[in-house]
Write an enzyme that holds these catalytic residues in place. Structure first.
Site, PDB file in Angstrom:
ATOM      1  N   CYS A   2       0.833  -1.192   0.000  1.00 36.19           N
ATOM      2  CA  CYS A   2       0.000   0.000   0.000  1.00 36.19           C
ATOM      3  C   CYS A   2       0.873   1.250   0.000  1.00 36.19           C
ATOM      4  O   CYS A   2       1.874   1.314   0.698  1.00 36.19           O
ATOM      5  CB  CYS A   2      -0.941   0.077   1.182  1.00 36.19           C
ATOM      6  SG  CYS A   2      -2.080  -1.285   1.296  1.00 36.19           S
ATOM      7  N   ARG A  27       3.999  -0.215  -4.782  1.00 38.11           N
ATOM      8  CA  ARG A  27       3.745  -0.730  -3.429  1.00 38.11           C
ATOM      9  C   ARG A  27       2.460  -1.558  -3.356  1.00 38.11           C
ATOM     10  O   ARG A  27       2.189  -2.203  -2.339  1.00 38.11           O
ATOM     11  CB  ARG A  27       3.648   0.433  -2.437  1.00 38.11           C
ATOM     12  CG  ARG A  27       4.885   1.285  -2.395  1.00 38.11           C
ATOM     13  CD  ARG A  27       4.735   2.379  -1.372  1.00 38.11           C
ATOM     14  NE  ARG A  27       4.661   1.841  -0.032  1.00 38.11           N
ATOM     15  CZ  ARG A  27       5.710   1.567   0.734  1.00 38.11           C
ATOM     16  NH1 ARG A  27       6.920   1.804   0.295  1.00 38.11           N
ATOM     17  NH2 ARG A  27       5.560   1.073   1.935  1.00 38.11           N
ATOM     18  N   TRP A  75      -2.579  -2.812  -1.661  1.00 34.37           N
ATOM     19  CA  TRP A  75      -2.280  -4.242  -1.806  1.00 34.37           C
ATOM     20  C   TRP A  75      -3.167  -4.924  -0.773  1.00 34.37           C
ATOM     21  O   TRP A  75      -2.986  -4.753   0.431  1.00 34.37           O
ATOM     22  CB  TRP A  75      -0.804  -4.504  -1.519  1.00 34.37           C
ATOM     23  CG  TRP A  75      -0.384  -5.903  -1.817  1.00 34.37           C
ATOM     24  CD1 TRP A  75      -0.039  -6.411  -3.029  1.00 34.37           C
ATOM     25  CD2 TRP A  75      -0.240  -6.979  -0.876  1.00 34.37           C
ATOM     26  NE1 TRP A  75       0.302  -7.741  -2.900  1.00 34.37           N
ATOM     27  CE2 TRP A  75       0.186  -8.118  -1.591  1.00 34.37           C
ATOM     28  CE3 TRP A  75      -0.436  -7.094   0.499  1.00 34.37           C
ATOM     29  CZ2 TRP A  75       0.422  -9.342  -0.990  1.00 34.37           C
ATOM     30  CZ3 TRP A  75      -0.208  -8.315   1.102  1.00 34.37           C
ATOM     31  CH2 TRP A  75       0.227  -9.436   0.350  1.00 34.37           C
ATOM     32  N   ASN A 101      -1.799   2.018   5.620  1.00 32.39           N
ATOM     33  CA  ASN A 101      -0.928   0.927   5.176  1.00 32.39           C
ATOM     34  C   ASN A 101      -0.576   0.121   6.415  1.00 32.39           C
ATOM     35  O   ASN A 101      -0.063   0.687   7.378  1.00 32.39           O
ATOM     36  CB  ASN A 101       0.335   1.504   4.523  1.00 32.39           C
ATOM     37  CG  ASN A 101       1.392   0.442   4.269  1.00 32.39           C
ATOM     38  OD1 ASN A 101       1.072  -0.739   4.098  1.00 32.39           O
ATOM     39  ND2 ASN A 101       2.642   0.861   4.233  1.00 32.39           N
ATOM     40  N   GLY A 102      -0.835  -1.183   6.395  1.00 33.91           N
ATOM     41  CA  GLY A 102      -0.541  -2.011   7.567  1.00 33.91           C
ATOM     42  C   GLY A 102      -1.717  -2.919   7.845  1.00 33.91           C
ATOM     43  O   GLY A 102      -2.584  -3.110   6.989  1.00 33.91           O
ATOM     44  N   GLU A 481      17.961 -16.820  -8.205  1.00 29.49           N
ATOM     45  CA  GLU A 481      17.458 -15.493  -8.557  1.00 29.49           C
ATOM     46  C   GLU A 481      16.898 -15.477  -9.976  1.00 29.49           C
ATOM     47  O   GLU A 481      15.861 -14.862 -10.238  1.00 29.49           O
ATOM     48  CB  GLU A 481      18.589 -14.463  -8.382  1.00 29.49           C
ATOM     49  CG  GLU A 481      18.268 -13.047  -8.809  1.00 29.49           C
ATOM     50  CD  GLU A 481      17.145 -12.376  -8.027  1.00 29.49           C
ATOM     51  OE1 GLU A 481      16.601 -12.980  -7.083  1.00 29.49           O
ATOM     52  OE2 GLU A 481      16.795 -11.242  -8.377  1.00 29.49           O
ATOM     53  N   LYS A 485      13.020 -14.525 -10.979  1.00 32.21           N
ATOM     54  CA  LYS A 485      12.625 -13.492 -11.951  1.00 32.21           C
ATOM     55  C   LYS A 485      11.593 -14.040 -12.926  1.00 32.21           C
ATOM     56  O   LYS A 485      10.603 -13.377 -13.227  1.00 32.21           O
ATOM     57  CB  LYS A 485      13.836 -12.975 -12.731  1.00 32.21           C
ATOM     58  CG  LYS A 485      14.895 -12.199 -11.970  1.00 32.21           C
ATOM     59  CD  LYS A 485      14.431 -10.944 -11.294  1.00 32.21           C
ATOM     60  CE  LYS A 485      13.988 -11.208  -9.874  1.00 32.21           C
ATOM     61  NZ  LYS A 485      14.239 -10.209  -8.893  1.00 32.21           N
ATOM     62  N   GLU A 488       8.181 -14.493 -11.074  1.00 29.49           N
ATOM     63  CA  GLU A 488       7.527 -13.236 -10.708  1.00 29.49           C
ATOM     64  C   GLU A 488       6.846 -12.550 -11.875  1.00 29.49           C
ATOM     65  O   GLU A 488       5.736 -12.061 -11.738  1.00 29.49           O
ATOM     66  CB  GLU A 488       8.581 -12.237 -10.189  1.00 29.49           C
ATOM     67  CG  GLU A 488       8.933 -12.331  -8.759  1.00 29.49           C
ATOM     68  CD  GLU A 488       9.874 -11.196  -8.367  1.00 29.49           C
ATOM     69  OE1 GLU A 488      11.003 -11.148  -8.891  1.00 29.49           O
ATOM     70  OE2 GLU A 488       9.479 -10.366  -7.536  1.00 29.49           O
ATOM     71  N   HIS A 504      18.467 -36.001  -7.545  1.00 26.53           N
ATOM     72  CA  HIS A 504      17.773 -36.548  -6.366  1.00 26.53           C
ATOM     73  C   HIS A 504      16.262 -36.333  -6.436  1.00 26.53           C
ATOM     74  O   HIS A 504      15.578 -36.411  -5.421  1.00 26.53           O
ATOM     75  CB  HIS A 504      18.362 -35.939  -5.091  1.00 26.53           C
ATOM     76  CG  HIS A 504      19.807 -36.293  -4.886  1.00 26.53           C
ATOM     77  ND1 HIS A 504      20.224 -37.555  -4.552  1.00 26.53           N
ATOM     78  CD2 HIS A 504      20.932 -35.553  -5.014  1.00 26.53           C
ATOM     79  CE1 HIS A 504      21.542 -37.589  -4.467  1.00 26.53           C
ATOM     80  NE2 HIS A 504      21.991 -36.370  -4.746  1.00 26.53           N
ATOM     81  N   LYS A 603       6.077  -4.398  -3.972  1.00 33.28           N
ATOM     82  CA  LYS A 603       7.527  -4.341  -3.821  1.00 33.28           C
ATOM     83  C   LYS A 603       7.968  -4.377  -2.370  1.00 33.28           C
ATOM     84  O   LYS A 603       8.976  -4.970  -2.025  1.00 33.28           O
ATOM     85  CB  LYS A 603       8.076  -3.086  -4.496  1.00 33.28           C
ATOM     86  CG  LYS A 603       9.595  -3.097  -4.529  1.00 33.28           C
ATOM     87  CD  LYS A 603      10.135  -2.219  -5.594  1.00 33.28           C
ATOM     88  CE  LYS A 603      11.645  -2.354  -5.696  1.00 33.28           C
ATOM     89  NZ  LYS A 603      12.055  -3.654  -6.250  1.00 33.28           N
TER      90      LYS A 603
HETATM   91  C1  AGP Z   1      12.340  -9.677  -5.754  1.00 32.70           C
HETATM   92  O1  AGP Z   1      12.210  -9.477  -7.104  1.00 32.70           O
HETATM   93  C2  AGP Z   1      11.131  -9.441  -4.967  1.00 32.70           C
HETATM   94  N1  AGP Z   1      10.590  -8.157  -5.191  1.00 32.70           N
HETATM   95  C3  AGP Z   1      11.186  -9.885  -3.522  1.00 32.70           C
HETATM   96  O2  AGP Z   1      11.620 -11.204  -3.465  1.00 32.70           O
HETATM   97  C4  AGP Z   1      12.033  -9.029  -2.559  1.00 32.70           C
HETATM   98  O3  AGP Z   1      13.391  -9.224  -2.809  1.00 32.70           O
HETATM   99  C5  AGP Z   1      11.666  -9.401  -1.114  1.00 32.70           C
HETATM  100  O4  AGP Z   1      10.321  -9.108  -0.905  1.00 32.70           O
HETATM  101  C6  AGP Z   1      12.530  -8.699  -0.102  1.00 32.70           C
HETATM  102  O5  AGP Z   1      12.383  -7.308  -0.187  1.00 32.70           O
HETATM  103  P1  AGP Z   1      13.376  -6.343   0.564  1.00 32.70           P
HETATM  104  O6  AGP Z   1      14.723  -6.512  -0.074  1.00 32.70           O
HETATM  105  O7  AGP Z   1      12.807  -4.978   0.352  1.00 32.70           O
HETATM  106  O8  AGP Z   1      13.411  -6.752   1.999  1.00 32.70           O
END
Ligand code: AGP
Length: 608
Positions: A2, A27, A75, A101-102, A481, A485, A488, A504, A603
Site C-alpha cells: 500500500c 507498493r 495491496w 498501510n498495515g 534469482e 525473476k 515473478e 535426487h 515491492k
Molecule cells: C524480488 O524481485 C522481490 N521483489 C522480492 O523477493 C524481494 O526481494 C523481497 O520481498 C525482499 O524485499 P526487501 O529486499 O525490500 O526486503
C-alpha cells in the site's frame, strides 16, 4: 504494501495525489482512491478497484479543485480488491477520511464494538474501524482524536487522516510501517516514501514508530502518542524525480537492469580505495566485531539469495560459521544468539516486516545487527547498530535487479572489510579482490551487451511448460534469482536448484517442454556443473547455459549460450544474473505480462 500520500498547500491537491499515487503504485495496485476537501468545502471521494489509471479515468483525469487531500494505492489484505474496499474510508458522518498501510490486528473486536455502539461500517477492511474510532474521539481537534484512536489499535500502521471541518490539516501516524513528511514553501506532504514527493520537495522528515505528525501548509509538528512534541531531523533526499522515471525505457525493470553498471559504481564509491576496501559505516561497531563467533544473515526473496553469497564469503574469510536465513522462518527456530553473534539484515526497502522482526529478535538477545539496505530512513535503520547503504538509487519495478547486484557487491565488501579488520586476509588477496571489483561495472556493461540475444531466445522459450535453473557454489544464488525473476514476471513455474540435487528428484521434471538453465561460468565446480547439464540434455531438455566468454567447449553442449565476462568466483553471481534478468524480462514481454507490476505482488512487503 500500500502506498499513501497526502498534501496540504496551494497546489491542485488532486493532481499532486494522482502523481504521487502513480509513483507509489509499485507498493500495491489492487485499487486506488483519493479524498479531497474541495475549495467549496465539500468532501470529494473517488475510489476504484484496479490501477491508478482507472481512478484517473473515472474522474476524466481532472479531480475537483482542492488544496488538501489524501490518496491510497492498495495491496489487499483484509477484504478483496473492490471499489467498496478501496481506501480512503470514512466515518458515519462522512466528514473524516482515512488511508492506511498495515494491518489492524484487533479489527474484528473493534468492528463488533463499533457496530454495537451504532456505527455502520460499509467495507470489509480493517482500516475502516480507524475512521469510526476517530469519529468517536473527535472533540474539535483532529490530532487529539487521532492520538486517542491510536491507543485502541493493535498491529501495524501508517495512517493519514483528514477532517472536512479542518480543511488545511492532515494528521499522519506510524507504527511499523513507513511514513515520511515532506516540507515545502507554504505546503506540506506526507507519503509512504520519497518517490511520491521528491518532484516537489527534497526536505523530508522520516517519522519514527509512535510519531504523530500534525501537518498544515508549510508546517509540521511531530508528537508522540501522548501529545508531547518530539524533535526529528530534516533530511535531504539525495536523488531526483527523474531517477524515478522510466527515462525512455518501456519498463522500469529494463531501465534498472541497464542501470546496474552505474549502480555497482555507486555502491563501491568511497569504499574501494587504493588497494583496500573501507566501510566507514561499521567504524562504530568495530570493537564488537573482534569477538564475533558466528554470523547470521537474515533476508527475504532476492535479498536472501544475495545473502547466500555473503554467508559463503563471511564463513570462508572470517573462519566462523555463517549462514543465510529466510527471515520469516528465523524466529521459529532461531540459532544461538548472543553478544558474540553478528547479524546482517539485508533488505532493499528496509521495510520488510519479516526481516525487521528477525532483526529485532536478534538484538533483544544481544546480537550486533548490521543493516544492508537501499533506503535511508527506513525501519531497519532503527533496528540495527550500523547501516551500510546500497547507494543504488530508487528501484521501482517490483522485480529486484539492480538492488540484487548491489546487495551482492556490498556483502562482498562487508565480508572483506570485517576479515581485514580481524587480520584474516592478506594484502595480496585484498589487492586481487579490489582489482576485480574495479573491473566489475564495465564487465556488467559488457554482460548487458552480450545478453542482447536473450530477446530472440525468449520468443523460442516463451511457451515452455516451466524451467529448471541450476547452479553450484556462487552459481547457485544466480540460479535461484534467475528462477525467481521468471516466476515473478512471466507467471511460468521455475525451480532454482543446487545442480547436485537435480538427480535426487527434480530431474524427472525435465523433458522437451521444460528447459534447463545452467549457470556454468568458469569456476572450481565447472566440470561437475557440466555433468549436470549433460544429464539434462540426455532427457531431451533444451539447455540454456550462462558461460564465461572464451569457453569454446560449451557451445557444443547447450542449445543456447549467454556469455558473460570472466571475474573472481565470488563476483561471478553478479555477472551471471544479468542475462538471466534479461531473459526473464523478454519472456514476460513475449507473454504479454505486466512486467513492472506483476499480479499479486508488491515491492515492499510490510506484513508478516
Ligand atoms: C524480488 O524481485 C522481490 N521483489 C522480492 O523477493 C524481494 O526481494 C523481497 O520481498 C525482499 O524485499 P526487501 O529486499 O525490500 O526486503
Amino acid at each position: 504494501m500500500c502506498g499513501i500520500v497526502g498534501y496540504t498547500g496551494p497546489r491542485a491537491a488532486g493532481q499532486v495525489l494522482l502523481d504521487g499515487l502513480r509513483r507509489l503504485e509499485y507498493r500495491g495496485y489492487d485499487s486506488a482512491g483519493i479524498a479531497l476537501v474541495t475549495d467549496d468545502g465539500d468532501l470529494f471521494v473517488e475510489k476504484r478497484a484496479g490501477k491508478v489509471a482507472v481512478l484517473r479515468d473515472a474522474m476524466g483525469g481532472d479531480p475537483p479543485r482542492a488544496g488538501i487531500g489524501l490518496g491510497h494505492t492498495r495491496w489487499a489484505t483484509h477484504g478483496r480488491p473492490s471499489d467498496l474496499n478501496a481506501h480512503p474510508h470514512s466515518d458515519c458522518t462522512g466528514r473524516i477520511t482515512v488511508v492506511h498501510n498495515g494491518i489492524v490486528e484487533n479489527f474484528s473486536e473493534l468492528r463488533d464494538e463499533l457496530t454495537a455502539g451504532g456505527h455502520v461500517l460499509a467495507s470489509e477492511t480493517d482500516t475502516e474501524v480507524v475512521a469510526h474510532l476517530v469519529e468517536d474521539a473527535y472533540r474539535g481537534d483532529l490530532a487529539d482524536a487521532v492520538r486517542a484512536a491510536l491507543g485502541r489499535l493493535e498491529g501495524a500502521y501508517a495512517l493519514v487522516v483528514m477532517h472536512r471541518d479542518e480543511p488545511e490539516r492532515l494528521v499522519g501516524a506510524r507504527l511499523n510501517a513507513p511514513l515520511i513528511v515532506g516540507l515545502g514553501e507554504g505546503e506540506s506532504f506526507v507519503a509512504s516514501d520519497a518517490a511520491a514527493l521528491v518532484a516537489y520537495t527534497k526536505q523530508v522528515i522520516f517519522l519514527a514508530d509512535g510519531d504523530v505528525a500534525d501537518l498544515r501548509p508549510g508546517s509540521a509538528v511531530i508528537t508522540d502518542r501522548a501529545g508531547t512534541v518530539v524533535e526529528r531531523p530534516v533530511d535531504v533526499i539525495p536523488w531526483s524525480a527523474e531517477a524515478a522515471e522510466k527515462g525512455g525505457y518501456p519498463h522500469f525493470m529494463l531501465k534498472e537492469i541497464h542501470e546496474q553498471p552505474a549502480a555497482l559504481r555507486s555502491a563501491m564509491a568511497g569504499r574501494v580505495r587504493g588497494e583496500t576496501i573501507c566501510l566507514e559505516e561499521i567504524d562504530s561497531i568495530r570493537d564488537r566485531l573482534t569477538g564475533i563467533g558466528r554470523v547470521e544473515l537474515i533476508a527475504c526473496g532476492t535479498a536472501y539469495y544475495a545473502s547466500l553469497v555473503g554467508a559463503s564469503l563471511l564463513q570462508e574469510w572470517l573462519g566462523v560459521p555463517a549462514r543465510a536465513n529466510v527471515a520469516s522462518e528465523f524466529r521459529y527456530s532461531p540459532p544461538p544468539l548472543d553478544a558474540r553473534t553478528l547479524v546482517v539484515a539485508v533488505t532493499q526497502s528496509g521495510e520488510t516486516a519479516d526481516t525487521i522482526a528477525a532483526a529485532r529478535l536478534a538484538r533483544e538477545r544481544g546480537a550486533t545487527v548490521i543493516a544492508v539496505t537501499n533506503t535511508v530512513g527506513s525501519a531497519i535503520t532503527r533496528e540495527s547498530d550500523a547501516q551500510v547503504f546500497l547507494q543504488a538509487g530508487p528501484e521501482v519495478a517490483v522485480a529486484a535487479t539492480k538492488t540484487f547486484v548491489t546487495q551482492v557487491v556490498t556483502l562482498v565488501m562487508l565480508a572483506a572489510e570485517i576479515a581485514q579488520h580481524l587480520g584474516r586476509r592478506t594484502q595480496a588477496e585484498e589487492a586481487e579482490l579490489v582489482g576485480a571489483l574495479r573491473a566489475l561495472p564495465e564487465q556488467a556493461e559488457r554482460a548487458i551487451e552480450l545478453a542482447a540475444a536473450t530477446e530472440e531466445m525468449a520468443s523460442r522459450y516463451a511457451d515452455a511448460a516451466g524451467f529448471m535453473y541450476i547452479g553450484r557454489a556462487f552459481g547457485y544464488p544466480a540460479a535461484l534469482e534467475g528462477a525467481l525473476k521468471i516466476k515473478e514476471i512471466s507467471y511460468l513455474h521455475a525451480e532454482g536448484y543446487a545442480a547436485g540435487e537435480l538427480k535426487h528428484g527434480p530431474i524427472s521434471l525435465l523433458d522437451a517442454d521444460v528447459p534447463l538453465v545452467a549457470v556454468a561460468t568458469r569456476s572450481s565446480v565447472y566440470d561437475k556443473l557440466i555433468s549436470n547439464l549433460m544429464e539434462g540434455r540426455a532427457r531431451d531438455a533444451r539447455v540454456i547455459a550462462v558461460a564465461t566468454e572464451g569457453d569454446a567447449r560449451i557451445e557444443s553442449m547447450a542449445t543456447d549460450v549467454c556469455f558473460v565476462p570472466d571475474t573472481l568466483e565470488p563476483l561471478s553471481t553478479i555477472l551471471a544474473v544479468i542475462p538471466l534478468q534479461l531473459f526473464a524480462y523478454h519472456v514476460a514481454v513475449a507473454r504479454g505480462r505486466d512486467v513492472d507490476q506483476p499480479r499479486n505482488l508488491a515491492k515492499s512487503v510490510t506484513v508478516e
